[in-house]
Design a protein around this motif. Structure first.
Motif, PDB file in Angstrom:
ATOM      1  N   VAL A  15     -43.842  21.535 -12.112  1.00 47.78           N
ATOM      2  CA  VAL A  15     -44.304  20.870 -13.417  1.00 47.78           C
ATOM      3  C   VAL A  15     -43.244  20.733 -14.483  1.00 47.78           C
ATOM      4  O   VAL A  15     -43.283  19.687 -15.253  1.00 47.78           O
ATOM      5  N   LEU A  16     -42.325  21.617 -14.674  1.00 46.87           N
ATOM      6  CA  LEU A  16     -41.526  21.529 -15.561  1.00 46.87           C
ATOM      7  C   LEU A  16     -40.355  20.459 -15.392  1.00 46.87           C
ATOM      8  O   LEU A  16     -40.142  19.739 -16.312  1.00 46.87           O
ATOM      9  N   GLY A  17     -40.026  20.273 -14.315  1.00 43.48           N
ATOM     10  CA  GLY A  17     -39.258  19.208 -13.584  1.00 43.48           C
ATOM     11  C   GLY A  17     -40.119  17.898 -14.057  1.00 43.48           C
ATOM     12  O   GLY A  17     -39.559  16.929 -14.443  1.00 43.48           O
ATOM     13  N   ALA A  18     -41.306  17.373 -13.567  1.00 40.39           N
ATOM     14  CA  ALA A  18     -42.012  16.496 -13.883  1.00 40.39           C
ATOM     15  C   ALA A  18     -42.289  16.087 -15.306  1.00 40.39           C
ATOM     16  O   ALA A  18     -41.834  14.987 -15.814  1.00 40.39           O
ATOM     17  N   LYS A  19     -42.509  17.341 -16.207  1.00 37.77           N
ATOM     18  CA  LYS A  19     -42.678  17.100 -17.741  1.00 37.77           C
ATOM     19  C   LYS A  19     -41.115  16.587 -18.200  1.00 37.77           C
ATOM     20  O   LYS A  19     -41.243  15.735 -18.874  1.00 37.77           O
ATOM     21  N   ALA A  20     -40.104  17.226 -17.901  1.00 36.25           N
ATOM     22  CA  ALA A  20     -38.890  16.741 -18.106  1.00 36.25           C
ATOM     23  C   ALA A  20     -38.481  15.216 -17.610  1.00 36.25           C
ATOM     24  O   ALA A  20     -37.937  14.621 -18.564  1.00 36.25           O
ATOM     25  N   MET A  43     -34.092  -8.733 -12.821  1.00 37.23           N
ATOM     26  CA  MET A  43     -34.807  -7.518 -12.218  1.00 37.23           C
ATOM     27  C   MET A  43     -35.388  -6.554 -13.119  1.00 37.23           C
ATOM     28  O   MET A  43     -34.272  -5.976 -13.930  1.00 37.23           O
ATOM     29  N   PRO A  44     -36.419  -6.175 -13.181  1.00 32.03           N
ATOM     30  CA  PRO A  44     -36.936  -5.303 -14.096  1.00 32.03           C
ATOM     31  C   PRO A  44     -36.621  -4.063 -13.759  1.00 32.03           C
ATOM     32  O   PRO A  44     -36.378  -3.481 -12.640  1.00 32.03           O
ATOM     33  N   GLU A  45     -36.517  -2.995 -14.795  1.00 30.73           N
ATOM     34  CA  GLU A  45     -35.962  -1.529 -14.896  1.00 30.73           C
ATOM     35  C   GLU A  45     -37.268  -0.988 -13.874  1.00 30.73           C
ATOM     36  O   GLU A  45     -38.507  -1.100 -14.157  1.00 30.73           O
ATOM     37  N   VAL A  46     -36.952  -0.196 -13.002  1.00 32.72           N
ATOM     38  CA  VAL A  46     -37.720   0.563 -12.156  1.00 32.72           C
ATOM     39  C   VAL A  46     -37.579   2.222 -12.476  1.00 32.72           C
ATOM     40  O   VAL A  46     -36.885   2.829 -12.272  1.00 32.72           O
ATOM     41  N   LYS A  47     -38.889   2.679 -12.809  1.00 34.60           N
ATOM     42  CA  LYS A  47     -39.123   4.134 -13.106  1.00 34.60           C
ATOM     43  C   LYS A  47     -39.699   4.646 -12.262  1.00 34.60           C
ATOM     44  O   LYS A  47     -40.659   4.366 -11.366  1.00 34.60           O
ATOM     45  N   ALA A  48     -39.522   6.038 -11.978  1.00 30.66           N
ATOM     46  CA  ALA A  48     -40.435   7.081 -11.044  1.00 30.66           C
ATOM     47  C   ALA A  48     -41.486   7.172 -11.810  1.00 30.66           C
ATOM     48  O   ALA A  48     -41.991   7.322 -13.040  1.00 30.66           O
ATOM     49  N   PRO A  49     -42.534   7.301 -10.787  1.00 27.99           N
ATOM     50  CA  PRO A  49     -44.086   7.577 -11.551  1.00 27.99           C
ATOM     51  C   PRO A  49     -44.269   8.756 -12.242  1.00 27.99           C
ATOM     52  O   PRO A  49     -43.515   9.895 -11.748  1.00 27.99           O
ATOM     53  N   VAL A  50     -44.725   8.980 -13.094  1.00 29.54           N
ATOM     54  CA  VAL A  50     -45.081  10.108 -14.112  1.00 29.54           C
ATOM     55  C   VAL A  50     -46.370  10.863 -13.477  1.00 29.54           C
ATOM     56  O   VAL A  50     -47.485  10.265 -13.666  1.00 29.54           O
ATOM     57  N   ILE A  51     -46.501  12.113 -12.818  1.00 22.54           N
ATOM     58  CA  ILE A  51     -47.463  12.750 -12.198  1.00 22.54           C
ATOM     59  C   ILE A  51     -48.103  13.852 -13.423  1.00 22.54           C
ATOM     60  O   ILE A  51     -47.273  14.272 -14.020  1.00 22.54           O
ATOM     61  N   PRO A  52     -49.403  13.870 -13.540  1.00 22.01           N
ATOM     62  CA  PRO A  52     -49.723  14.759 -14.308  1.00 22.01           C
ATOM     63  C   PRO A  52     -49.506  16.361 -14.065  1.00 22.01           C
ATOM     64  O   PRO A  52     -49.027  16.558 -12.765  1.00 22.01           O
ATOM     65  N   ASP A  53     -49.535  17.244 -15.123  1.00 20.56           N
ATOM     66  CA  ASP A  53     -48.996  18.546 -14.758  1.00 20.56           C
ATOM     67  C   ASP A  53     -49.850  19.199 -14.110  1.00 20.56           C
ATOM     68  O   ASP A  53     -49.497  20.594 -13.636  1.00 20.56           O
ATOM     69  N   ASN A  54     -51.130  18.964 -13.518  1.00 20.34           N
ATOM     70  CA  ASN A  54     -51.952  19.753 -12.602  1.00 20.34           C
ATOM     71  C   ASN A  54     -51.211  20.039 -11.510  1.00 20.34           C
ATOM     72  O   ASN A  54     -50.541  19.221 -10.813  1.00 20.34           O
ATOM     73  N   VAL A 103     -54.426  11.268   3.370  1.00 16.91           N
ATOM     74  CA  VAL A 103     -54.779  10.024   2.631  1.00 16.91           C
ATOM     75  C   VAL A 103     -54.612  10.633   1.069  1.00 16.91           C
ATOM     76  O   VAL A 103     -55.258  11.181   0.454  1.00 16.91           O
ATOM     77  N   LEU A 104     -53.400   9.810   0.623  1.00 17.54           N
ATOM     78  CA  LEU A 104     -53.030   9.962  -0.835  1.00 17.54           C
ATOM     79  C   LEU A 104     -53.826   9.433  -1.701  1.00 17.54           C
ATOM     80  O   LEU A 104     -54.155   7.922  -1.575  1.00 17.54           O
ATOM     81  N   LYS A 105     -54.187   9.575  -2.943  1.00 16.12           N
ATOM     82  CA  LYS A 105     -54.841   8.881  -3.940  1.00 16.12           C
ATOM     83  C   LYS A 105     -54.194   8.762  -5.378  1.00 16.12           C
ATOM     84  O   LYS A 105     -52.940   9.570  -5.441  1.00 16.12           O
ATOM     85  N   SER A 106     -54.355   7.957  -6.098  1.00 16.02           N
ATOM     86  CA  SER A 106     -53.621   7.875  -7.450  1.00 16.02           C
ATOM     87  C   SER A 106     -53.066   9.185  -8.173  1.00 16.02           C
ATOM     88  O   SER A 106     -53.928  10.141  -8.134  1.00 16.02           O
ATOM     89  N   ASN A 107     -52.073   8.832  -8.617  1.00 12.55           N
ATOM     90  CA  ASN A 107     -51.643  10.001  -9.606  1.00 12.55           C
ATOM     91  C   ASN A 107     -51.301  11.224  -8.786  1.00 12.55           C
ATOM     92  O   ASN A 107     -51.641  12.549  -9.370  1.00 12.55           O
TER      93      ASN A 107
END
Length: 498
Positions: A15-20, A43-54, A103-107
Motif C-alpha cells: 500500500v505504501l508503494g502504491a500510494k507513493a 505515442m502518448p505517455e503510458v502510466k502504471a495503473p493506480v490501485i486503491p489502498d484496500n 478472473v480479475l476485475k477492475s481496480n
C-alpha cells in the motif's frame, strides 16, 4: 511470525508503494515516461495503473497453502471482497496455491510475495469452453487459467510464480525431446501415441486434432465441442479489451498454449517479468501482443519453445473484420533465450502493425533473431518499424528474415523439409495482400548465424523502403534479397562468412 501477520506486513508495504507511485504520477514523476520520449512516431505517455489502498490476504479466505486443496473459491471470494471496496491488492503469501481459473476485475492488483506459487489445476472440467479468439481467429477454447475481460486498472505484480501445468494439456513431438523424456511421455496415463513420433495427452485431444486447421477444430455443435475438450487448451494469461494494465516482476511459466496474451488492450506495461516454457512446448509462445495500443515491453526475459516476443493483429478475414492494428509499442531492454524468434511480427497481422520501437535487446540461441512473417490471404499493413541496438549470438538460421510465404513451420523446420516457396508467380493484389514497408534496422551485431539476412517479398507486393545501417553479422551464408523494391539502402553493413 504467523502467516496472518506476514500478510499484514506485506500488505502495508504494498500500500505504501502504491500510494507513493500514485503520488509520483500525480506529480508527473512517471518512471515509464522515458520510453515514450523522442520516438520517431507519436505515442502518448503510458502510466502504471493506480490501485486503491484496500488490501486482502488470500489466506484469510480459507485458501490452502500446501498445494493440496483447491483454492478456486478462495480466489473468487477475495476478488469479490476487493470489488465491493472499490478495488485493491489481493496478496498471495508464500506457499503453493492450487487452483482453478482466476478472473480479475477492475481496480485489482494480484500481488505474489516471494515464495508464492499459483499452480493451476490439471483438470479440464474446471475450465469451461468459451467463445474467444485464438491464433487470430474467432473460435472456442477452454477458459484461461487467469483472465480479465473489459477490466480497467488491473495488475499482476510481485516476486512469485504463476504455473499453468502445461504438460497436462500439450502434445509432444518426439524430435523435440530426449530419448529418456520421450519414454516418460509415453508412460503418462491417458495419453496416445498417434504416430511413432507424436504423442497427445488424451483421446479427446486426438479427436479434436482430426480435421482441424492447425489449432482450430472442425467442431460445429456444442456436443462436438464438448467431445474435444482437452484439445481446446487455453492461453495461460488472457487479457481481453482491458485498459491500464501492469504485469511486473512475476514469473509466468509452463502454459497450456501461449503464455501471456493481451488482446485488444490499451495502455499496457510489461516490466521485469520472466515468461518461460519448455523448449519442446507446442505453441508455447512467451508473449503474444495482439491488436493492442500504447504498450511498453521492458526489462523482461522470454524463454520459450516458440516465438519469444510476438506481435499480432488477427488472422485473415476475422482479423480484417476486427480491424484493430497493434500500434504504438516500445520494446526495450529485453532478452530472448531460444524459441523460434526473438522479436517477431506475424504471421497473424491482418489488422495491421505500425509504430514500433525495438531497442537494447539481446537474442541468444533463437532460431531467428528478427522475424517478420506473413502470407497471401492475410492482408494487413506492417509499417514504421524502428529497430536499433540489438545483440545476437548463436542464431540457428537467419539473423534477420522477412518471409511472405509462411506455412506454419519455423525456419529450421522449413529448411529441414526442403521447402522452397514459389516467389516468382504474381497474383492479383486485393485486400488479402499483405504489405510490409518502412522498416529501419540499425546498430545490430550478430555473432554466429546460419544466414545473415533474408528478404523474401511477394512479386506482386515487394517489400518497400528498407534501411539497414551499422550492421555486422558473422554467418555461414550471406544475405538474400528477393522481391524488394529499389528503395532499399545499406550503410556500413558487414557480413563476415564463416
Amino acid at each position: 511470525m504467523n502467516k496472518k501477520l506476514i500478510c499484514m506486513v506485506a500488505a502495508f508495504a504494498i500500500v505504501l508503494g502504491a500510494k507513493a507511485q500514485g503520488d509520483n504520477c500525480c506529480k508527473g514523476a512517471n518512471p515509464y515516461k522515458k520510453y515514450t520520449e523522442n520516438l520517431p512516431f507519436e505515442m502518448p505517455e503510458v502510466k502504471a495503473p493506480v490501485i486503491p489502498d484496500n488490501k486482502v490476504c488470500l489466506k484469510d479466505f480459507g485458501a490452502d497453502p500446501t498445494g493440496i486443496g483447491l483454492c478456486t473459491e478462495a480466489f473468487a471470494k477475495a476478488v469479490d471482497a476487493l470489488t465491493e471496496k472499490g478495488g485493491g491488492h489481493l496478496i498471495v503469501p508464500a506457499g503453493v496455491w492450487h487452483t482453478g481459473p482466476i478472473v480479475l476485475k477492475s481496480n485489482i492488483d494480484l500481488h505474489l510475495e516471494m515464495g508464492a506459487v499459483i499452480r493451476f489445476a490439471a483438470d479440464e472440467n474446471l475450465y469451461p469452453i468459451i467463445k474467444t479468439s485464438f491464433e487470430g481467429l474467432d473460435t472456442r477454447r477452454c477458459q484461461s487459467p487467469l483472465s480479465a475481460v473489459g477490466a480497467t486498472n488491473i495488475s499482476i505484480t510481485g516476486a512469485g510464480v504463476i504455473d499453468g501445468n502445461g504438460q497436462y494439456w500439450r502434445p509432444v513431438k518426439r524430435a523435440k525431446v530426449s530419448e529418456g523424456m520421450w519414454k516418460d511421455v509415453l508412460a503418462r496415463p491417458g495419453g496416445i501415441a498417434m504416430r511413432k513420433d507424436y504423442w497427445v495427452p488424451s483421446e479427446s485431444y486426438a479427436r479434436g486434432e482430426k480435421g482441424a486447421d492447425l489449432n482450430v477444430p472442425a467442431a460445429k455443435t456444442d456436443e462436438e465441442w464438448n467431445a474435444i475438450h482437452r484439445f481446446l487448451r487455453p492461453v495461460m494469461i488472457s487479457l481481453v479489451s482491458c485498459k491500464n494494465v501492469l504485469l511486473q516482476g512475476v514469473i509466468f511459466q509452463n502454459s497450456p498454449a501461449w503464455n501471456i496474451h493481451p488482446l485488444m488492450c490499451e495502455n499496457i506495461i510489461i516490466d521485469n517479468v520472466l515468461a518461460r516454457n519448455p523448449s519442446y512446448a507446442q505453441n508455447g509462445d512467451a508473449l503474444d501482443l495482439e491488436s493492442c495500443k500504447n504498450a511498453l515491453i521492458v526489462n523482461s526475459r522470454f524463454d520459450a519453445g516458440d516465438d519469444g516476443i510476438c506481435i499480432k493483429s488477427g488472422k485473415d478475414a476475422d482479423g480484417r473484420k476486427r480491424g484493430k492494428a497493434c500500434e504504438n509499442v516500445v520494446v526495450d531492454g529485453c532478452t530472448v533465450f531460444a524459441g523460434h524468434g526473438g522479436f517477431v511480427v506475424g504471421s497473424e497481422m491482418s489488422g495491421g502493425v505500425r509504430n514500433f520501437k525495438v531497442s537494447n535487446c539481446q537474442f541468444l540461441g533463437t532460431d531467428v533473431g528478427l522475424r517478420f512473417k506473413s502470407k497471401r490471404g492475410r492482408g494487413g499493413l506492417v509499417e514504421n518499424i524502428y529497430i536499433d541496438h540489438i545483440s545476437m549470438m548463436d542464431i540457428i538460421t537467419d539473423a534477420i528474415t522477412f518471409n511472405m510465404y509462411y506455412g506454419g513451420k519455423s525456419v529450421s523446420e522449413m529448411k529441414a523439409a526442403g521447402i522452397e516457396p514459389d516467389n516468382t508467380t504474381k497474383v492479383a493484389v486485393d485486400e488479402t495482400t499483405p504489405i510490409f514497408r518502412n522498416i529501419f534496422i540499425q546498430d545490430v551485431v550478430c555473432n554466429g548465424a546460419g544466414r545473415a539476412m533474408e528478404f523474401n517479398g511477394l512479386p506482386e507486393m515487394p517489400i518497400d523502403n528498407i534501411r539497414l545501417k551499422n550492421i555486422t553479422i558473422r554467418a555461414k551464408e550471406g544475405a538474400v534479397f528477393q522481391n524488394v523494391t529499389e528503395n532499399v539502402s545499406q550503410e556500413n553493413v558487414k557480413i563476415v562468412l564463416e
